[in-house]
Design a protein around this motif. Structure first.
Motif, short mmCIF file in Angstrom:
data_model
loop_
_atom_site.label_atom_id
_atom_site.label_comp_id
_atom_site.label_asym_id
_atom_site.label_seq_id
_atom_site.Cartn_x
_atom_site.Cartn_y
_atom_site.Cartn_z
N VAL A 200 33.94 47.22 34.60
CA VAL A 200 34.46 46.86 35.92
C VAL A 200 34.78 45.37 35.85
CG1 VAL A 200 33.98 46.72 38.39
CG2 VAL A 200 33.02 48.59 37.03
N SER A 202 37.51 41.85 37.07
CA SER A 202 38.47 41.27 38.01
C SER A 202 39.89 41.59 37.58
CB SER A 202 38.27 39.75 38.08
OG SER A 202 38.34 39.18 36.78
N THR A 227 39.75 47.57 38.07
CA THR A 227 40.04 46.15 38.23
C THR A 227 40.13 45.85 39.72
OG1 THR A 227 42.46 46.43 38.17
CG2 THR A 227 41.34 46.04 36.07
N THR A 228 39.56 44.76 40.14
CA THR A 228 39.54 44.42 41.57
C THR A 228 39.33 42.93 41.76
OG1 THR A 228 38.40 44.82 43.68
CG2 THR A 228 37.06 44.90 41.67
N THR A 231 34.68 41.01 44.60
CA THR A 231 33.47 40.86 43.80
C THR A 231 32.32 41.68 44.35
OG1 THR A 231 34.17 38.61 43.27
CG2 THR A 231 31.87 39.15 42.85
N SER A 234 32.69 45.37 43.30
CA SER A 234 32.42 45.60 41.89
C SER A 234 30.93 45.51 41.59
CB SER A 234 33.18 44.59 41.03
OG SER A 234 32.79 43.26 41.30
N LYS A 235 30.21 44.62 42.26
CA LYS A 235 28.76 44.51 42.03
C LYS A 235 28.03 45.77 42.50
CE LYS A 235 28.18 39.50 41.92
NZ LYS A 235 27.62 38.31 42.55
N GLY A 245 29.87 44.93 34.12
CA GLY A 245 30.67 43.88 34.73
C GLY A 245 30.44 42.55 34.02
#
Length: 306
Positions: A200, A202, A227-228, A231, A234-235, A245
């Motif tokens: 995962v 950015s 992808t993002t 934050t 994703s965490k 990550g």
């Protein structure tokens, strides 16, 4: 030629639109258009190209005029500060862009100290990737930007001929896994091990994406799950053990996921994953007192935390 005409030039270039610039400056659109037309006639050159597709963009002469206008307004700011040198009550707008790792790490404390010291200052904050921040500073949308670059030199600064960079701190990148992940028992992770799991990361607007994918592709093709630019999202996914990550110690310090053990940061073995973050501004541009004081506070809070 009047001072307000120089202000109009800069604001139009910043907004990419005469109507938007007029709105920001709280004046009428015909008024700002007439002022620019008058300046173009006085200078005997075209300063902006107007089109429905691209909006209002500066010509080559316009870019030169805007650069000089910024220098002139900077000198005027210096003159104002001479008369206000004894005043500790700054009044104005602090406009800056910052990478997410700094925003989540040291920035909250920095802003708290800064606002207590200068309560009259309005803060305009934009959270972006380093590439976009460089563009924002170049375009005048932000007076200063806080970005990350490579560990050894400033060659990773895309526009080093136009921007100055001052390092604030070094940081290290970690591979992060959830407490439920089978990798949670590891002391470190090698790139080869990472390739066996989904990651995962950015999106490509951020330098972290290029740094991690570039590293992993030396060993194979990474399995990118997501992808993002978010934050927090994703965490949460990483904490569930779904993927690996990548974050810096700057953004992991005091992070609630790390403090509660839901996310475990692991060193990446066999690779030096160090970099540095710092602040940028246009070269040869006078920095306002508002921004200079912010940098002072930022430095003081960083050195307290690290």
């Amino acid at each position: 030629m009047r001072i307000e005409q120089l202000i109009y030039l800069i604001e139009i270039a910043k907004c990419g639109s005469i109507s938007s610039a007029a709105e920001q400056l709280h004046i009428s659109q015909p008024g700002i258009s007439q002022a620019v037309d008058s300046l173009e006639e006085e200078m005997n050159t075209k300063l902006f190209q107007r089109s429905k597709r691209f909006g209002t963009q500066p010509t080559e002469d316009g870019k030169k005029a805007i650069k000089i206008a910024k220098e002139i307004l900077g000198k005027l700011e210096e003159l104002k500060e001479v008369s206000n040198a004894e005043s500790d009550q700054l009044n104005g707008t602090l406009s800056f862009s910052v990478i997410p790792s700094v925003c989540m790490g040291v920035l909250p404390k920095t802003l708290d100290v800064y606002k207590n010291k200068f309560p009259l200052v309005k803060i305009e904050l934009s959270v972006q990737g380093s590439f976009q921040i460089e563009s924002d500073v170049l375009d005048g949308k932000s007076e200063i930007g806080i970005i990350s670059i490579g560990s050894c030199d400033q060659n990773n600064l895309k526009n080093s001929d136009k921007l100055s960079f001052e390092k604030l701190h070094d940081f290290k990148t970690f591979a992060c896994v959830g407490q439920r992940s089978p990798l949670s028992r590891n002391d470190s992770l090698s790139p080869e091990e990472i390739l066996n799991y989904p990651i995962v990361i950015s999106n490509s607007d951020f330098k972290m994406y290029h740094k991690i994918t570039g590293l992993l592709r030396k060993y194979g093709e990474p399995n990118i799950l997501l992808t993002t630019g978010n934050t927090e999202a994703s965490k949460r996914i990483i904490a569930e053990g779904v993927g690996i990550g990548f974050y810096t110690d700057l953004e992991l310090k005091n992070d609630p996921y790390v403090l509660t053990g839901k996310i475990l940061p692991l060193p990446i073995s066999g690779e030096e994953m160090r970099a540095q973050f710092g602040w940028i501004k246009l070269k040869n541009q006078y920095l306002s007192t508002i921004s200079r004081e912010f940098i002072k506070v930022l430095k003081s809070t960083i050195f307290v935390d690290f």
